[in-house]
Design a protein around this motif. Structure first.
Motif, short mmCIF file in Angstrom:
data_model
loop_
_atom_site.label_atom_id
_atom_site.label_comp_id
_atom_site.label_asym_id
_atom_site.label_seq_id
_atom_site.Cartn_x
_atom_site.Cartn_y
_atom_site.Cartn_z
N TYR A 34 -6.38 1.33 2.43
CA TYR A 34 -6.81 1.65 1.06
C TYR A 34 -7.34 3.06 0.91
N CYS A 50 -7.78 4.62 -2.65
CA CYS A 50 -7.92 3.51 -3.59
C CYS A 50 -9.39 3.13 -3.68
N ALA A 88 0.80 -1.22 0.00
CA ALA A 88 0.00 0.00 0.00
C ALA A 88 0.84 1.27 0.00
N ALA A 91 -8.75 -1.82 -5.47
CA ALA A 91 -8.56 -2.99 -4.61
C ALA A 91 -9.78 -3.89 -4.72
N TRP A 123 -1.31 4.38 -3.70
CA TRP A 123 -2.54 4.70 -4.43
C TRP A 123 -2.58 6.18 -4.82
#
Length: 346
Positions: free
Chosen positions: A148, A151, A70, A132, A120
């Motif tokens: 995330y 994302c 990530a 994702a 991201w």
């Protein structure tokens, strides 16, 4: 992937001899098969897909591996150093997958724990859409919210939905699709490598790989790896650490790589009982990545060192799971070695 899609990366890219094995593409699917070690039981995937072996970051555990993806940084850069950690503002060790403390009590997640811009963010800035794809049940978990940010999240229900979603999402160009498949890890943890559950999970990922290889558009490429492998631990090799034996110490990290913080004399006293080798923090800082490349991580309370469990042993204080068959977190080659998988170009 970041180097290939944007021309730059925050950390060293793959070694050139490995990078050359990944064909150029405008869209990539990076398939993360949790728990699929390169040196464990056979993957069942086509031999032509298995291009090489990579080293998982230390400790060899999911939180560390996913944070490394990530951010595009080693653990020394992103600060996630284990499954359970001591964090400033939290009085007890925190399980970062579930965001509960060592008593099982839910704690508020620190949503700014990872550095920004993350991978991201950087992809989006370069005009690459990050997506994702994970089980729908993960959609609102604290860990998902931490990992995330920036994302797009696409939840799926089951293996067939997983494959179809990836084929559909790969049709547009200029995307990085990070697809996470947890079932192999779950089966290895709970049932072991010789179980029907494990064989079923491996068969599902083989079917997914074959479906994607057949149906992806020509501008998209499939690349796969894992976050760690596992080792099988028999019941008589599980060393239980009773609470009275570590008063005044914080025990966290992972059962195969147990972090400790507290008075040196108490650590030494505990260590005389453990089937493990003690490594002071200052001697092993390089295990988490290059030293001196990143600023100090202000929320992190580092351990004083790590007890690395002896081969095929685990160290289990009361707040760590004693029920499992497969474990990871250490430096056994079966835990460290992860595959580099590349789909054949159409």
């Amino acid at each position: 992937m970041e180097q290939r899609l944007t021309g730059t990366s925050r950390f060293a890219p793959l070694h050139p001899h490995l990078a050359r094995l990944i064909p150029p593409a405008s869209t990539y699917i990076l398939l993360m098969i949790d728990g699929l070690g390169a040196l464990g039981p056979g993957t069942g995937l086509p031999a032509t897909a298995q291009k090489g072996t990579l080293d998982a970051p230390f400790p060899t555990t999911t939180t560390v591996g996913l944070a490394t993806v990530a951010t595009g940084l080693p653990p020394a850069g992103h600060g996630i150093l284990g499954h359970q950690m001591l964090l400033k503002g939290y009085p007890r060790p925190v399980n970062l997958l579930r965001w509960v403390d060592s008593t099982g009590k839910k704690v508020p997640p620190n949503l700014s724990i990872l550095p920004r811009p993350n991978l991201w963010d950087r992809l989006a800035e370069a005009g690459i859409e990050p997506i994702a794809v994970q089980p729908q049940s993960y959609a609102n978990s604290p860990f998902t919210k931490v990992m995330y940010q920036g994302c797009r999240f696409e939840g799926v229900e089951g293996p067939s939905d997983f494959s179809q979603a990836l084929v559909d999402l790969a049709r547009p160009r200029r995307r990085l699709i990070f697809a996470y498949f947890p079932e192999v890890d779950v089966a290895a943890h709970t049932k072991g490598f010789d179980s029907d559950d494990y064989r079923k999970a491996v068969a599902q990922i083989v079917d997914t790989w074959e479906t994607l290889s057949a149906l992806l558009p020509s501008h998209a490429r499939l690349v796969g790896t894992s976050d760690h492998g596992l080792v099988k631990i028999t019941p008589n090799h599980k060393f239980r650490i009773k609470k009275h034996s570590y008063r005044g110490l914080d025990l966290f990290g992972d059962p195969r790589a147990l972090y400790v913080r507290g008075p040196a004399e108490e650590i030494a006293r505990l260590g005389r009982r453990l089937p493990a080798v003690w490594y002071p923090f200052e001697d092993i800082r390089s295990w988490w990545g290059p030293i001196g490349r990143e600023p100090e991580i202000e929320w992190l309370i580092p351990p004083d060192g790590v007890f690395l469990a002896d081969p095929d042993r685990v160290l289990l204080p009361g707040h760590m799971d004693r029920r499992m068959v497969g474990y990871h977190g250490g430096l056994d080659p079966r835990e460290v070695g992860i595959p580099l998988l590349v789909g054949d170009p159409r």
